[in-house]
Design a protein around this motif. Structure first.
Motif, PDB file in Angstrom:
ATOM      1  N   GLY A   4       0.790  -1.221   0.000  1.00 36.96           N
ATOM      2  CA  GLY A   4       0.000   0.000   0.000  1.00 36.96           C
ATOM      3  C   GLY A   4       0.823   1.272   0.000  1.00 36.96           C
ATOM      4  O   GLY A   4       0.419   2.288  -0.567  1.00 36.96           O
ATOM      5  N   ARG A  10      -3.570   4.467  -6.810  1.00 35.71           N
ATOM      6  CA  ARG A  10      -3.900   3.266  -6.030  1.00 35.71           C
ATOM      7  C   ARG A  10      -5.390   2.973  -6.025  1.00 35.71           C
ATOM      8  O   ARG A  10      -6.219   3.874  -5.876  1.00 35.71           O
ATOM      9  CB  ARG A  10      -3.415   3.424  -4.586  1.00 35.71           C
ATOM     10  CG  ARG A  10      -3.406   2.111  -3.823  1.00 35.71           C
ATOM     11  CD  ARG A  10      -2.876   2.290  -2.416  1.00 35.71           C
ATOM     12  NE  ARG A  10      -3.957   2.410  -1.439  1.00 35.71           N
ATOM     13  CZ  ARG A  10      -3.805   2.273  -0.125  1.00 35.71           C
ATOM     14  NH1 ARG A  10      -2.611   2.015   0.385  1.00 35.71           N
ATOM     15  NH2 ARG A  10      -4.833   2.403   0.683  1.00 35.71           N
ATOM     16  N   ASN A  37      -8.078   1.734  -3.844  1.00 37.78           N
ATOM     17  CA  ASN A  37      -8.144   1.695  -2.384  1.00 37.78           C
ATOM     18  C   ASN A  37      -9.036   0.588  -1.836  1.00 37.78           C
ATOM     19  O   ASN A  37      -9.863   0.803  -0.935  1.00 37.78           O
ATOM     20  CB  ASN A  37      -8.585   3.057  -1.837  1.00 37.78           C
ATOM     21  CG  ASN A  37      -7.489   4.095  -1.985  1.00 37.78           C
ATOM     22  OD1 ASN A  37      -6.325   3.830  -1.707  1.00 37.78           O
ATOM     23  ND2 ASN A  37      -7.862   5.273  -2.443  1.00 37.78           N
ATOM     24  N   ALA A  40      -8.019  -3.541  -1.024  1.00 39.17           N
ATOM     25  CA  ALA A  40      -6.932  -4.517  -1.124  1.00 39.17           C
ATOM     26  C   ALA A  40      -7.281  -5.658  -2.070  1.00 39.17           C
ATOM     27  O   ALA A  40      -8.386  -6.193  -2.039  1.00 39.17           O
ATOM     28  CB  ALA A  40      -6.587  -5.071   0.252  1.00 39.17           C
ATOM     29  N   PHE A  50      -2.122  -3.964  -3.049  1.00 44.53           N
ATOM     30  CA  PHE A  50      -3.100  -3.142  -3.757  1.00 44.53           C
ATOM     31  C   PHE A  50      -2.730  -3.057  -5.236  1.00 44.53           C
ATOM     32  O   PHE A  50      -1.556  -3.050  -5.595  1.00 44.53           O
ATOM     33  CB  PHE A  50      -3.144  -1.725  -3.176  1.00 44.53           C
ATOM     34  CG  PHE A  50      -3.630  -1.656  -1.760  1.00 44.53           C
ATOM     35  CD1 PHE A  50      -4.947  -1.338  -1.480  1.00 44.53           C
ATOM     36  CD2 PHE A  50      -2.771  -1.919  -0.705  1.00 44.53           C
ATOM     37  CE1 PHE A  50      -5.405  -1.275  -0.166  1.00 44.53           C
ATOM     38  CE2 PHE A  50      -3.207  -1.863   0.614  1.00 44.53           C
ATOM     39  CZ  PHE A  50      -4.538  -1.546   0.884  1.00 44.53           C
ATOM     40  N   GLU A  64     -12.555  -0.847  -7.259  1.00 45.40           N
ATOM     41  CA  GLU A  64     -12.872  -0.707  -5.838  1.00 45.40           C
ATOM     42  C   GLU A  64     -14.265  -1.274  -5.541  1.00 45.40           C
ATOM     43  O   GLU A  64     -14.436  -2.050  -4.583  1.00 45.40           O
ATOM     44  CB  GLU A  64     -12.797   0.766  -5.424  1.00 45.40           C
ATOM     45  CG  GLU A  64     -11.377   1.307  -5.362  1.00 45.40           C
ATOM     46  CD  GLU A  64     -11.308   2.789  -5.064  1.00 45.40           C
ATOM     47  OE1 GLU A  64     -10.204   3.292  -4.835  1.00 45.40           O
ATOM     48  OE2 GLU A  64     -12.375   3.456  -5.076  1.00 45.40           O
TER      49      GLU A  64
END
Length: 261
Positions: free
Chosen positions: A95, A110, A112, A114, A216, A231
């Motif tokens: 992360g 990223r 967000n 996992a 991630f 996500e």
């Protein structure tokens, strides 16, 4: 294309030619649509983690009609491929990758949620008995690790670091007593050791875990529209059991809550 296909033909021969041309144009259009729906991620991970990531990402993006491929390559090359836009993203990184990386990650965005939980283990020769299993113990001697694994690298002292190009190379160096220990993802270690008689007879995976942390997916900023889609899909997969089903297949665990990742 519509004009070509609707033109009146004075002869059967010309009519057949125009039908053939229409068919070729249709194939080109379909292939372009298919190409636009086919996306590739790069990863420095190896099986079974890379296979797990591919199935998770395929499942997550299937509702959006995306066909996903995950390509394995060395860590630095992954970053280069992402930055050059040759792949849409990096399938899995720690992360805090953008913070700890020495490379240009300005194009990285990223996701967000996992994508995986990875467990880090210490591997030694069977004749070695460490006082404890920890980063401190690892740093009592030379440590081989996969080059490009930034999270692992930052916990190993400079003088002890022995970066290698493949995980198999790291284990073989340990078996030949060229390093004191190896640190790597548990899934990779178990896969390599159990499938090699010499490594199985020579090496052991120490318990407990050295570390564990979430991984991630990072998307190139030019494809940032994929971030909210991933996500949402990953959250739904964890809610409806689809993620757990894939995790069980590859012997992985559910990611830690985001605040612990």
């Amino acid at each position: 294309m519509k004009g070509i296909c609707n033109m009146k033909s004075p002869s059967l021969k010309n009519h057949k030619r125009r039908l053939s041309l229409c068919f070729i144009l249709l194939l080109i259009l379909v292939s372009k649509v298919y190409a636009n729906n086919s996306i590739s991620f790069a990863t420095h991970t190896t099986p079974p983690l890379s296979l797990f990531l591919q199935e998770v990402l395929q499942t997550a993006l299937k509702p959006y009609h995306k066909k996903v491929t995950v390509i394995e390559m060395p860590g630095r090359r992954v970053i280069l491929q992402v930055n050059q836009g040759k792949v849409v993203g990096d399938a899995a990184r720690a992360g805090d990758f953008k913070v700890i990386s020495n490379d240009d990650t300005s194009n990285y965005v990223r996701v967000n949620e996992a994508v995986a939980l990875t467990k880090v283990v210490m591997i030694t020769r069977k004749t070695s008995t460490p006082e404890q299993v920890s980063w401190h113990e690892l740093n009592k001697g030379t440590v081989a690790y996969l080059s490009g694994s930034k999270r692992l690298r930052k916990n190993v002292y400079d003088d002890n670091r022995v970066p290698v190009s493949t995980s198999k190379q790291a284990l073989e160096m340990l078996a030949r007593e060229r390093v004191k220990s190896v640190v790597m993802f548990e899934s990779t270690a178990r896969n390599l050791i159990t499938n090699d008689e010499h490594l199985l007879a020579t090496l052991t995976i120490q318990q407990p875990l050295v570390d564990r942390f979430n991984l991630f997916t990072f998307i190139h900023k030019d494809h940032a529209e994929l971030v909210p889609l991933l996500e949402a899909s990953l959250k739904e997969m964890k809610r409806n059991g689809a993620y757990q089903q894939i995790a069980d297949k590859y012997y992985f665990s559910m990611p830690l809550p985001l605040s612990n990742g």
